[in-house]
Scaffold this motif. Structure first.
Motif, PDB file in Angstrom:
ATOM      1  N   LYS A   1      -4.680 -25.649  46.748  1.00  0.00           N
ATOM      2  CA  LYS A   1      -5.979 -25.280  46.184  1.00  0.00           C
ATOM      3  C   LYS A   1      -6.921 -24.721  47.242  1.00  0.00           C
ATOM      4  O   LYS A   1      -7.802 -23.915  46.933  1.00  0.00           O
ATOM      5  CB  LYS A   1      -6.617 -26.514  45.525  1.00  0.00           C
ATOM      6  N   ILE A   2      -6.734 -25.094  48.490  1.00  0.00           N
ATOM      7  CA  ILE A   2      -7.604 -24.619  49.574  1.00  0.00           C
ATOM      8  C   ILE A   2      -7.172 -23.250  50.077  1.00  0.00           C
ATOM      9  O   ILE A   2      -7.975 -22.332  50.196  1.00  0.00           O
ATOM     10  CB  ILE A   2      -7.617 -25.621  50.753  1.00  0.00           C
TER      11      ILE A   2
ATOM     12  N   PRO B   1       1.855 -21.718  49.560  1.00  0.00           N
ATOM     13  CA  PRO B   1       2.724 -22.662  48.848  1.00  0.00           C
ATOM     14  C   PRO B   1       2.507 -24.108  49.299  1.00  0.00           C
ATOM     15  O   PRO B   1       2.306 -24.373  50.489  1.00  0.00           O
ATOM     16  CB  PRO B   1       4.135 -22.176  49.213  1.00  0.00           C
ATOM     17  N   LEU B   2       2.541 -25.016  48.344  1.00  0.00           N
ATOM     18  CA  LEU B   2       2.468 -26.441  48.665  1.00  0.00           C
ATOM     19  C   LEU B   2       3.739 -26.859  49.392  1.00  0.00           C
ATOM     20  O   LEU B   2       4.840 -26.456  49.005  1.00  0.00           O
ATOM     21  CB  LEU B   2       2.326 -27.266  47.381  1.00  0.00           C
ATOM     22  N   ASP B   3       3.572 -27.646  50.449  1.00  0.00           N
ATOM     23  CA  ASP B   3       4.763 -28.152  51.125  1.00  0.00           C
ATOM     24  C   ASP B   3       5.164 -29.497  50.512  1.00  0.00           C
ATOM     25  O   ASP B   3       4.485 -30.022  49.628  1.00  0.00           O
ATOM     26  CB  ASP B   3       4.538 -28.267  52.635  1.00  0.00           C
ATOM     27  N   ASP B   4       6.266 -30.042  50.982  1.00  0.00           N
ATOM     28  CA  ASP B   4       6.791 -31.275  50.379  1.00  0.00           C
ATOM     29  C   ASP B   4       5.872 -32.473  50.583  1.00  0.00           C
ATOM     30  O   ASP B   4       5.981 -33.471  49.869  1.00  0.00           O
ATOM     31  CB  ASP B   4       8.178 -31.593  50.959  1.00  0.00           C
TER      32      ASP B   4
ATOM     33  N   LEU C   1      -8.798 -34.194  40.215  1.00  0.00           N
ATOM     34  CA  LEU C   1      -7.741 -34.096  41.220  1.00  0.00           C
ATOM     35  C   LEU C   1      -7.403 -32.643  41.531  1.00  0.00           C
ATOM     36  O   LEU C   1      -7.470 -31.776  40.658  1.00  0.00           O
ATOM     37  CB  LEU C   1      -6.474 -34.808  40.723  1.00  0.00           C
ATOM     38  N   ILE C   2      -7.059 -32.390  42.782  1.00  0.00           N
ATOM     39  CA  ILE C   2      -6.492 -31.104  43.187  1.00  0.00           C
ATOM     40  C   ILE C   2      -5.317 -31.385  44.120  1.00  0.00           C
ATOM     41  O   ILE C   2      -5.276 -32.418  44.788  1.00  0.00           O
ATOM     42  CB  ILE C   2      -7.517 -30.188  43.900  1.00  0.00           C
ATOM     43  N   ALA C   3      -4.374 -30.473  44.143  1.00  0.00           N
ATOM     44  CA  ALA C   3      -3.213 -30.602  45.025  1.00  0.00           C
ATOM     45  C   ALA C   3      -3.432 -29.711  46.247  1.00  0.00           C
ATOM     46  O   ALA C   3      -3.658 -28.505  46.109  1.00  0.00           O
ATOM     47  CB  ALA C   3      -1.940 -30.192  44.289  1.00  0.00           C
TER      48      ALA C   3
END
Length: 271
Positions: free
Chosen positions: A197-198, A202-205, A226-228
């Motif tokens: 979100k920032i 890609p989101l990491d594990d 919530l944010i990921a």
């Protein structure tokens, strides 16, 4: 292109040879530069004649609108600097109305226009004409499509990638999160298309779920709160005053980080 210059939707696209390759640059077309100059000059005259809130805000709106439309032109900084210099003496006529910058929005101006000087009229900060940075426009991936075999395969691959990320998240966090939180996390992965979100990367594990309003301040364990985000940037949100301002990535995402720090009741970072 038969000509080296092409005007399109207010932009001038210039084609140049760089070594053995062709490259291009974009700028505000000449007609639009002249139009921006004339409109701003007339609005400045209105502000000098009647420094009402309406006239000052209209002046700012013209500049913000120009910034928002032309921010993708690679030469936008140069173009607007030229307009700014042409208006130098006209702007200086507002000196008799000059006031100190509005401290209420000091942090905002420091973040967005820090290197550009500004002043206020009628307690409203004037937005600097040249206060803009070129933004790289990411090209669309024209291969991704529901109408070709290759395009559908890419869509399915993306879905598969997210499924793997969701499964990794569920396996890793099942010991620490409630079933409800796990469901929210899985939903956020899909809602954010697997991106932080920032940063948009890609989101990491090892990504984290961040509570926008902390639980200690009444924040709930629900989807809207919530944010990921990736661990590195989650740590930045919760850094104390001894924040490591030498982190090279901090300056790129400081605005979003400060937004969530403020929502969490944490002092903003000034760099």
């Amino acid at each position: 292109m038969n000509n080296s210059n092409v005007d399109y939707l207010g932009f001038t696209i210039r084609l140049r040879r760089k070594g053995n390759k062709l490259t291009h640059s974009t700028e505000i077309c000449k007609n639009n530069q002249d139009k921006i100059y004339k409109v701003l000059k007339e609005q400045i005259k209105l502000v000098i004649k009647n420094p009402s809130m309406k006239n000052i805000l209209k002046y700012n709106q013209i500049i913000v609108g120009t910034h928002n439309y032309f921010k993708y032109a690679s030469q936008v900084c140069i173009n607007l600097n030229k307009i700014n210099w042409k208006l130098y003496f006209t702007i200086n006529k507002m000196n008799k109305l000059r006031g100190q910058p509005n401290t209420k929005f000091k942090n905002f101006y420091n973040r967005k226009y820090g290197k550009y000087k500004t002043f206020s009229v009628n307690n409203i900060d004037l937005i600097p004409i040249a206060g803009i940075n070129h933004i790289y426009a990411k090209p669309l991936n024209q291969v991704i499509s529901f109408y070709t075999t290759e395009g559908r395969n890419l869509i399915e691959k993306r879905k598969l990638d997210l499924s793997e990320l969701v499964q990794t998240f569920l396996n890793r966090r099942s010991k620490y999160y409630s079933l409800e939180m796990l469901n929210f996390g899985a939903s956020l992965i899909h809602a954010q298309k697997g991106s932080c979100k920032i940063t948009g990367l890609p989101l990491d594990d090892n990504f984290h779920l961040h509570h926008i309003i902390p639980r200690s301040k009444g924040g709930k364990d629900n989807y809207r709160n919530l944010i990921a985000i990736n661990e590195r940037y989650h740590n930045m949100i919760h850094w104390n005053k001894s924040v490591d301002k030498q982190d090279k990535m901090l300056k790129y995402y400081i605005e979003d980080i400060n937004k969530y720090r403020k929502l969490a009741g944490i002092e903003e970072i000034i760099i």
